[in-house]
Design a protein around this motif. Structure first.
Motif, PDB file in Angstrom:
ATOM      1  N   TRP A   1       0.808  -1.214   0.000  1.00 64.71           N
ATOM      2  CA  TRP A   1       0.000   0.000   0.000  1.00 64.71           C
ATOM      3  C   TRP A   1       0.852   1.281   0.000  1.00 64.71           C
ATOM      4  N   LYS A   2       1.848   1.353   0.871  1.00 67.22           N
ATOM      5  CA  LYS A   2       2.648   2.568   1.002  1.00 67.22           C
ATOM      6  C   LYS A   2       3.538   2.830  -0.208  1.00 67.22           C
ATOM      7  N   LYS A   3       3.701   1.826  -1.067  1.00 75.10           N
ATOM      8  CA  LYS A   3       4.540   1.985  -2.249  1.00 75.10           C
ATOM      9  C   LYS A   3       3.738   2.380  -3.493  1.00 75.10           C
ATOM     10  N   LEU A   4       2.422   2.526  -3.312  1.00 67.92           N
ATOM     11  CA  LEU A   4       1.583   3.025  -4.399  1.00 67.92           C
ATOM     12  C   LEU A   4       1.616   4.540  -4.423  1.00 67.92           C
ATOM     13  N   THR A   5       1.375   5.117  -5.562  1.00 68.58           N
ATOM     14  CA  THR A   5       1.287   6.570  -5.667  1.00 68.58           C
ATOM     15  C   THR A   5      -0.056   7.020  -5.094  1.00 68.58           C
ATOM     16  N   PRO A   6      -0.188   8.268  -4.657  1.00 75.07           N
ATOM     17  CA  PRO A   6      -1.478   8.746  -4.143  1.00 75.07           C
ATOM     18  C   PRO A   6      -2.643   8.523  -5.107  1.00 75.07           C
ATOM     19  N   PRO A   7      -2.485   8.796  -6.421  1.00 75.47           N
ATOM     20  CA  PRO A   7      -3.600   8.501  -7.342  1.00 75.47           C
ATOM     21  C   PRO A   7      -3.962   7.019  -7.375  1.00 75.47           C
ATOM     22  N   GLN A   8      -2.967   6.137  -7.308  1.00 77.51           N
ATOM     23  CA  GLN A   8      -3.236   4.701  -7.299  1.00 77.51           C
ATOM     24  C   GLN A   8      -3.976   4.296  -6.022  1.00 77.51           C
ATOM     25  N   GLN A   9      -3.566   4.878  -4.896  1.00 81.14           N
ATOM     26  CA  GLN A   9      -4.240   4.587  -3.635  1.00 81.14           C
ATOM     27  C   GLN A   9      -5.699   5.036  -3.680  1.00 81.14           C
ATOM     28  N   GLU A  10      -5.936   6.224  -4.198  1.00 71.68           N
ATOM     29  CA  GLU A  10      -7.294   6.747  -4.285  1.00 71.68           C
ATOM     30  C   GLU A  10      -8.159   5.877  -5.190  1.00 71.68           C
ATOM     31  N   GLU A  11      -7.605   5.463  -6.318  1.00 74.46           N
ATOM     32  CA  GLU A  11      -8.355   4.626  -7.252  1.00 74.46           C
ATOM     33  C   GLU A  11      -8.691   3.269  -6.625  1.00 74.46           C
ATOM     34  N   LEU A  12      -7.743   2.714  -5.899  1.00 80.30           N
ATOM     35  CA  LEU A  12      -7.953   1.411  -5.272  1.00 80.30           C
ATOM     36  C   LEU A  12      -9.029   1.492  -4.194  1.00 80.30           C
ATOM     37  N   LEU A  13      -8.995   2.538  -3.383  1.00 83.38           N
ATOM     38  CA  LEU A  13     -10.004   2.715  -2.342  1.00 83.38           C
ATOM     39  C   LEU A  13     -11.391   2.928  -2.938  1.00 83.38           C
ATOM     40  N   ALA A  14     -11.452   3.706  -4.002  1.00 84.00           N
ATOM     41  CA  ALA A  14     -12.742   4.033  -4.610  1.00 84.00           C
ATOM     42  C   ALA A  14     -13.387   2.826  -5.287  1.00 84.00           C
ATOM     43  N   ALA A  15     -12.559   1.942  -5.850  1.00 83.29           N
ATOM     44  CA  ALA A  15     -13.086   0.816  -6.636  1.00 83.29           C
ATOM     45  C   ALA A  15     -13.374  -0.430  -5.799  1.00 83.29           C
ATOM     46  N   SER A  16     -12.698  -0.583  -4.665  1.00 82.17           N
ATOM     47  CA  SER A  16     -12.856  -1.794  -3.856  1.00 82.17           C
ATOM     48  C   SER A  16     -14.167  -1.749  -3.076  1.00 82.17           C
ATOM     49  N   THR A  17     -14.757  -2.921  -2.862  1.00 82.93           N
ATOM     50  CA  THR A  17     -16.065  -3.009  -2.207  1.00 82.93           C
ATOM     51  C   THR A  17     -16.039  -3.996  -1.051  1.00 82.93           C
ATOM     52  N   TYR A  18     -16.968  -3.788  -0.124  1.00 83.22           N
ATOM     53  CA  TYR A  18     -17.052  -4.595   1.095  1.00 83.22           C
ATOM     54  C   TYR A  18     -18.187  -5.607   0.962  1.00 83.22           C
ATOM     55  N   HIS A  19     -17.919  -6.855   1.373  1.00 82.70           N
ATOM     56  CA  HIS A  19     -18.923  -7.907   1.216  1.00 82.70           C
ATOM     57  C   HIS A  19     -18.992  -8.777   2.471  1.00 82.70           C
ATOM     58  N   THR A  20     -20.164  -9.340   2.701  1.00 84.17           N
ATOM     59  CA  THR A  20     -20.358 -10.307   3.786  1.00 84.17           C
ATOM     60  C   THR A  20     -20.857 -11.617   3.181  1.00 84.17           C
ATOM     61  N   TYR A  21     -20.379 -12.733   3.738  1.00 80.65           N
ATOM     62  CA  TYR A  21     -20.765 -14.058   3.251  1.00 80.65           C
ATOM     63  C   TYR A  21     -21.174 -14.915   4.442  1.00 80.65           C
ATOM     64  N   ARG A  22     -22.296 -15.600   4.298  1.00 82.37           N
ATOM     65  CA  ARG A  22     -22.765 -16.469   5.357  1.00 82.37           C
ATOM     66  C   ARG A  22     -22.039 -17.809   5.316  1.00 82.37           C
ATOM     67  N   ARG A  23     -21.951 -18.471   6.456  1.00 80.50           N
ATOM     68  CA  ARG A  23     -21.330 -19.796   6.529  1.00 80.50           C
ATOM     69  C   ARG A  23     -21.974 -20.735   5.504  1.00 80.50           C
ATOM     70  N   GLY A  24     -21.129 -21.401   4.699  1.00 75.58           N
ATOM     71  CA  GLY A  24     -21.617 -22.312   3.683  1.00 75.58           C
ATOM     72  C   GLY A  24     -21.849 -21.673   2.323  1.00 75.58           C
ATOM     73  N   GLU A  25     -21.791 -20.350   2.248  1.00 77.02           N
ATOM     74  CA  GLU A  25     -22.044 -19.659   0.974  1.00 77.02           C
ATOM     75  C   GLU A  25     -20.879 -19.844   0.010  1.00 77.02           C
ATOM     76  N   LEU A  26     -21.210 -20.127  -1.251  1.00 78.64           N
ATOM     77  CA  LEU A  26     -20.193 -20.266  -2.285  1.00 78.64           C
ATOM     78  C   LEU A  26     -19.806 -18.871  -2.770  1.00 78.64           C
ATOM     79  N   ILE A  27     -18.509 -18.554  -2.673  1.00 79.42           N
ATOM     80  CA  ILE A  27     -18.015 -17.221  -2.996  1.00 79.42           C
ATOM     81  C   ILE A  27     -17.480 -17.153  -4.425  1.00 79.42           C
ATOM     82  N   HIS A  28     -16.809 -18.213  -4.848  1.00 79.97           N
ATOM     83  CA  HIS A  28     -16.174 -18.229  -6.173  1.00 79.97           C
ATOM     84  C   HIS A  28     -16.399 -19.591  -6.815  1.00 79.97           C
ATOM     85  N   ARG A  29     -16.811 -19.585  -8.091  1.00 81.77           N
ATOM     86  CA  ARG A  29     -17.217 -20.808  -8.784  1.00 81.77           C
ATOM     87  C   ARG A  29     -16.289 -21.138  -9.954  1.00 81.77           C
ATOM     88  N   GLY A  30     -15.013 -21.251  -9.695  1.00 80.03           N
ATOM     89  CA  GLY A  30     -14.080 -21.647 -10.748  1.00 80.03           C
ATOM     90  C   GLY A  30     -13.842 -20.572 -11.785  1.00 80.03           C
TER      91      GLY A  30
END
Length: 231
Positions: free
Chosen positions: A18-47
Motif C-alpha cells: 500500500w505505502k509503495k503506491l502513488t497517491p492517485p493509485q491509492q485513491e483509485e484502489l479505495l474508490a473501486a474496492s467493495t465490502y462484502h459479507t458471506y454467510r457460513r456455507g455460501e459459495l463465494i467463487h465458482r471456478g
C-alpha cells in the motif's frame, strides 16, 4: 458496498504494497474496492466461470477446494484474516488450468478488489507485481503439499494430519465436523472416512459424537501422521 473509514484503514494496513503506491493509485484502489459479507456455507467463487476480483479477508474463514466431475471435493488451503486470494480473480491468471472454488466456512467479511484494476496496478507498480509473484508461489506451495499428501501418504496418515491441523486452526481439541465434511476436505467417500474414524476411536485416539470429533491422544495422532520410512 463502498468502504467505511474503518474498513479503509484495515485495507491500507493489510496490503503490504500500500505505502509503495502513488497517491492517485491509492485513491483509485479505495474508490473501486467493495465490502462484502458471506454467510457460513455460501459459495463465494465458482471456478474459472467466475472472476469477481481479489478477495482480502477481514474476518472469518474461507475454504479453497477443487471439485471433480464426479462431485468429489478436496480442500487446498484455508483463508484467514488478512489473507489475500488471487484465485477469486481467475481471469487475470491465464495460465491456471484447474478450477478453484471458494466457500465461506464461517460467517466472513471481505474486501473485493476489481480484477481489471489489480491487473493495471501490476503493470504499473513493481512492488505490486513482486508481491503477486510471491503470493502465487505461496499458493502453489500449498497446492503441491496437498498433492503430495494424496500421492504419497496413506489415508490414515492424511486423516490424522487433517485432524491435527483443524485442531490447531480452531484452537480446540473439539472439532464440529461431520463425517461428510471431513470426507470433502480429504477428497474421499463418507463411508471410508467413517470406518477410519471408528478405527481411530477404537485405538483411543479420538472420541466420536453427533456432529463432532474430540481429539484424545495428540501424540498418537502425530505419530500416525508421520511418513512411514522403510526399514
Amino acid at each position: 458496498m463502498s468502504l467505511t473509514t474503518a474498513q479503509q484503514a484495515f485495507f491500507q494496513d493489510a496490503l503490504p504494497f500500500w505505502k509503495k503506491l502513488t497517491p492517485p493509485q491509492q485513491e483509485e484502489l479505495l474508490a473501486a474496492s467493495t465490502y462484502h459479507t458471506y454467510r457460513r456455507g455460501e459459495l463465494i467463487h465458482r471456478g474459472s466461470a467466475d472472476c469477481a476480483g481479489l478477495l482480502l479477508i477481514e474476518s472469518g474463514q474461507v475454504r479453497s477446494y477443487l471439485l471433480a466431475d464426479s462431485g468429489r471435493e478436496i480442500t487446498l488451503f484455508h483463508l484467514l484474516e488478512r489473507d489475500l486470494c488471487l484465485f477469486s480473480a481467475s481471469c487475470i491468471l491465464r495460465n491456471i488450468q484447474f478450477e478453484v472454488y471458494l466457500q465461506a466456512e464461517k460467517d466472513t467479511t471481505a474486501i473485493l478488489i476489481p480484477p481489471q484494476l489489480y491487473q493495471k496496478l501490476m503493470n504499473e507498480s513493481l512492488p505490486v507485481s513482486d508481491y503477486t509473484t510471491q503470493l502465487m508461489a505461496s499458493s502453489f506451495t500449498d497446492v503441491m503439499w496437498v498433492m503430495e499428501q494424496v500421492l504419497f501418504m496413506s489415508l490414515d496418515q492424511r486423516l490424522a494430519l487433517f485432524l491435527l491441523q483443524q485442531s490447531q486452526l480452531e484452537g480446540s481439541n473439539r472439532l464440529h465436523l461431520t463425517h461428510e465434511e471431513i470426507a470433502k476436505h480429504l477428497g474421499s467417500a463418507r463411508e471410508v472416512i467413517s470406518r477410519m474414524l471408528k478405527y481411530f476411536q477404537g485405538e483411543g485416539l479420538i472420541a466420536l459424537s453427533r456432529g463432532g470429533v474430540t481429539l484424545l491422544n495428540l501424540t498418537g495422532l502425530e505419530e500416525l501422521s508421520r511418513p512411514k520410512h522403510p526399514a
